[in-house]
Design an enzyme around this catalytic site. Sequence first.
Site, PDB file in Angstrom:
ATOM      1  N   TRP A 103      30.061  65.611  57.665  1.00  0.00           N
ATOM      2  CA  TRP A 103      30.963  64.561  57.184  1.00  0.00           C
ATOM      3  C   TRP A 103      32.209  65.157  56.552  1.00  0.00           C
ATOM      4  O   TRP A 103      33.319  64.651  56.754  1.00  0.00           O
ATOM      5  CB  TRP A 103      30.246  63.607  56.231  1.00  0.00           C
ATOM      6  CG  TRP A 103      29.272  62.739  56.974  1.00  0.00           C
ATOM      7  CD1 TRP A 103      27.919  62.718  56.840  1.00  0.00           C
ATOM      8  CD2 TRP A 103      29.575  61.786  58.019  1.00  0.00           C
ATOM      9  NE1 TRP A 103      27.369  61.812  57.721  1.00  0.00           N
ATOM     10  CE2 TRP A 103      28.348  61.229  58.446  1.00  0.00           C
ATOM     11  CE3 TRP A 103      30.752  61.354  58.628  1.00  0.00           C
ATOM     12  CZ2 TRP A 103      28.273  60.255  59.463  1.00  0.00           C
ATOM     13  CZ3 TRP A 103      30.680  60.383  59.629  1.00  0.00           C
ATOM     14  CH2 TRP A 103      29.458  59.851  60.037  1.00  0.00           C
ATOM     15  N   ASP A 173      33.495  61.424  48.695  1.00  0.00           N
ATOM     16  CA  ASP A 173      32.797  60.579  49.644  1.00  0.00           C
ATOM     17  C   ASP A 173      31.347  60.491  49.155  1.00  0.00           C
ATOM     18  O   ASP A 173      30.606  61.466  49.214  1.00  0.00           O
ATOM     19  CB  ASP A 173      32.871  61.219  51.037  1.00  0.00           C
ATOM     20  CG  ASP A 173      32.065  60.447  52.086  1.00  0.00           C
ATOM     21  OD1 ASP A 173      31.448  59.426  51.734  1.00  0.00           O
ATOM     22  OD2 ASP A 173      32.074  60.880  53.253  1.00  0.00           O
ATOM     23  N   LYS A 197      24.341  52.639  53.611  1.00  0.00           N
ATOM     24  CA  LYS A 197      23.240  53.540  53.268  1.00  0.00           C
ATOM     25  C   LYS A 197      22.569  53.109  51.962  1.00  0.00           C
ATOM     26  O   LYS A 197      21.375  52.890  51.934  1.00  0.00           O
ATOM     27  CB  LYS A 197      23.733  54.975  53.161  1.00  0.00           C
ATOM     28  CG  LYS A 197      23.832  55.647  54.529  1.00  0.00           C
ATOM     29  CD  LYS A 197      25.173  56.164  54.846  1.00  0.00           C
ATOM     30  CE  LYS A 197      25.245  56.612  56.290  1.00  0.00           C
ATOM     31  NZ  LYS A 197      26.566  57.147  56.612  1.00  0.00           N
TER      32      LYS A 197
HETATM   33  C1  LIG Z   1      27.635  57.597  57.136  1.00  0.00           C
HETATM   34  C2  LIG Z   1      28.627  58.443  56.457  1.00  0.00           C
HETATM   35  C3  LIG Z   1      29.998  58.343  56.727  1.00  0.00           C
HETATM   36  C4  LIG Z   1      30.547  57.434  57.786  1.00  0.00           C
HETATM   37  O1  LIG Z   1      30.457  56.131  57.407  1.00  0.00           O
HETATM   38  P1  LIG Z   1      31.039  54.927  58.286  1.00  0.00           P
HETATM   39  O2  LIG Z   1      30.990  53.807  57.322  1.00  0.00           O
HETATM   40  O3  LIG Z   1      30.111  54.778  59.456  1.00  0.00           O
HETATM   41  O4  LIG Z   1      32.407  55.286  58.723  1.00  0.00           O
HETATM   42  C5  LIG Z   1      30.866  59.139  56.016  1.00  0.00           C
HETATM   43  N1  LIG Z   1      30.425  59.991  55.083  1.00  0.00           N
HETATM   44  C6  LIG Z   1      29.115  60.119  54.786  1.00  0.00           C
HETATM   45  C7  LIG Z   1      28.679  61.081  53.726  1.00  0.00           C
HETATM   46  C8  LIG Z   1      28.178  59.350  55.468  1.00  0.00           C
HETATM   47  O5  LIG Z   1      26.870  59.478  55.177  1.00  0.00           O
END
Ligand SMILES: *Cc1c(COP(=O)(O)O)cnc(C)c1O
Length: 362
Positions: A103, A173, A197
């Site tokens: 990511w 993030d 998540k």
């Molecule tokens: C799932 C995830 C993303 C991407 O998320 P989207 O909402 O599908 O764009 C980005 N960073 C992390 C750490 C993730 O687990």
Amino acid sequence: MGNRAYNFNAGPAALPMEVLQKAQEELVEFQGIGMSIMEISHRSAHYEQVHEETQQLLKELYDIPSGYQIQFLQGGASTQFAMIPMNFLKPGKVGSYVLTGAWAEKAVKEAQLFGETSIAASSEAFKFMKIPALSEIQPDPNSAYLHITSNETIEGAQFQAYPETGSLPLIADMSSDILSRQVDVSKFSLIYAGAQKNLGPSGVTVAIIKEEMLQDLPKNIPTMLRYDIHGKNNSLYNTPPVYSIYMVNLVLKWLKEQGGLAVVEKRNREKTSLIYGTIDQSGGFYRGPVDKDSRSIMNITFRLQDEELEKRFVKESEQNGFVGLKGHRSVGGLRASTYNAVPYESCKALADFMADFQRRNG
Ligand SMILES: *Cc1c(COP(=O)(O)O)cnc(C)c1O
């Protein structure tokens, strides 16, 4: 739990049973108004109440100091990868990134489209099986910000403490570990997370942003990709993802009922120590590839001796009611995602299944 699966999906992922039941109850008629929340204006008093309460709950749960805004955005965390450099990476400045996994790599790649970037630290040489030591993190002196990925969902590595960046804005993030543990939000200028998540269903991205970040943004950014526009309009510039925000509202209320983040964090640690404990006590039958100091309390990755055995593990786990234990296709192996909504009982059942699988195959 009736016939509910032991859901270890990585994302979208498990939601609390109580939240799903509440949503079901309110689906056709929301709070006696004769309509669903999906059928009313986003400018109506009924929706506005949900919107503002969701912001308030988040502030309360995360102990967010004044001077921050909660924004509800769309396009997932992936759109944040682009919005961050578009808004904050001004000409002559550098976007610094800590490279910790798949990511983080995507976040840097997007920033490279807009300006100069620098890798402040990287664990690529270790196949991302650890988080760099905080002392190794060296942001470029000309940085506009330092970006980190709090939890690498695919590899299963998580920051255990965050870098001190002083006046340099720290951006994180937290898509896969937001609200999984207590965090000192005041260290961050921007925290963002796709909801699917640990916060609710997909469709909304939550951004916790320091108000001072909204000053003097470049003029040439499209309206919908501007943090200042979303800020000025309290995330109601256009139609927000009303139902996703409503679901986040229910999840936040559920977290509060659990006793808040101190309790939730403790439970998450108990849940994961059941599974990590099984790995560590297996005498090498199971192997946790991530450095013990960097192990995630949200995504537990593990391996068996060979891929054949891993395939058998996945197949038998599915026959026993477990879902989502196959590792991400890019890294293989196995992964159990143990987000807030995954009950202790599911983790206990998995630890028991793992021990039994070892007895039969060890
Ligand atoms: C799932 C995830 C993303 C991407 O998320 P989207 O909402 O599908 O764009 C980005 N960073 C992390 C750490 C993730 O687990």
